[in-house]
Design an enzyme around this catalytic site. Sequence first.
Site, short mmCIF file in Angstrom:
data_model
loop_
_atom_site.label_atom_id
_atom_site.label_comp_id
_atom_site.label_asym_id
_atom_site.label_seq_id
_atom_site.Cartn_x
_atom_site.Cartn_y
_atom_site.Cartn_z
N ASP A 10 0.93 -1.19 0.03
CA ASP A 10 -0.01 -0.02 -0.20
C ASP A 10 0.95 1.36 -0.10
OD1 ASP A 10 -2.07 -1.71 0.43
OD2 ASP A 10 -3.13 -0.72 2.34
N HIS B 106 3.62 -2.14 3.17
CA HIS B 106 3.75 -0.69 2.21
C HIS B 106 5.03 -0.64 1.66
CE1 HIS B 106 0.68 -0.95 5.76
NE2 HIS B 106 0.04 0.35 5.19
#
Length: 428
Positions: A244, A389
């Site tokens: 992400d 992430h």
Amino acid sequence: MKKLKLILIVCFSMITLLTACDSDKQHPSENVKPKQNALQPKEINHSYSVQLDEIKDLAQKGMVKDCPFNAFDSIIGQVNSEWGEPDKVDQAGVGSYATFQGKNIVLGYNKAGEIFDVRSYADGLKKITDKMVVKSFGQPTEIRDNNNENIYVYELNQEIQLKVVIPKSNNVIDHISVFNVKRSTGTAANNKYILDIKGKSNQLSESAWASMQKWRTDIVSFAQNQDKVYINGPDKKQVALTFDDGPDEVITPAIIEILANHHVKGNFFFIGSKVNKHPDVVMNAFKNGNLVLSHSFNHVELSKLGKEDTRLEINQAGKAIESVIGKEPAILRTPYGDTNGQVAEVAKEEGYSIVLWSIDTLDWSQRDSKNIIRNVMDNLRNGDIILMHSDSDKSETKKALPLLIEELQKRNVEIVDLDTLLDVKAYQ
């Protein structure tokens, strides 16, 4: 002479009176014991009768005393959120059994995390005999001979069985089981393979951890009733690696290179506004065979927006990605996992599935490569979707990724992209 006769008569009368009084008087032990014999069994039977009535009433609701969870609609994620992790988990029969020793409760749950068996080992049960059970409940539907114990099975309705487990050695209850047959055999209407969400960080405050646990429980329950919201994939030896909050100019390119070197595909949930800043990185991810997906345009909590503003966030991000790779995504990850009925409805109207995660590496909280790997490998299950992430401060994620891929491959776990894992389209 008359005086002597009078004295004798008076003495005889007093002796007679005293004898009569003594014959009416009973010994204290004789006075108390009959009352005990007459009253105590009645009081005991009444007490156990009330207890057995309560057991049956609760069982019809899928419950046992001193346990708020039931065999109709509770899931193990709710239990872990409220009670914490169990003392141990065993595999038995059709599912897993979590033991909570301090509460004298054992909970059986299926692969979807649905509780189908609620067992009580309360001390009070161990004073109730098999005869008392039969007197209160009647003859059981079935008596199962299970090695050193008999299991009295009572069919309470089409779904629930009450099982009373009585050792042959002493004829008193060891434990009771409230068992949902449909959930145990996978025929419950909402029996989807949905995992609870795993992952820990020692950097979270108590209140932050409690809030996260509540969100995890709520979102898993929400996903069970949605056909386009996914927590995990099916019960196959496959997982998906997702990233992400990119793209950036350092970490995202490094992750793309690591994936390519290990010949596996990743899934990048890019923020639309960042896509416009780093189009070359986005194209690099796409050309290397990874999925380029949507993480909204501004990374805001979509549930706090109105319907049309939510739609705008989704559409703007989709158009930004399409302007780079020539395709609009069909998979959305909502920022922070923030999802409700309205968000799911708008996403579906715009042609998107919402894909969340079943393992949170918490690389954003405890930025430590060892913890990232541990959160995955200690909790690994079939169909896991793993959250990481790829923004600029995730150097520990970059460090952990090659080691994590190698550990998964050692376990013969196939790393796939989300359209393969979920059998959904990646692009419009």
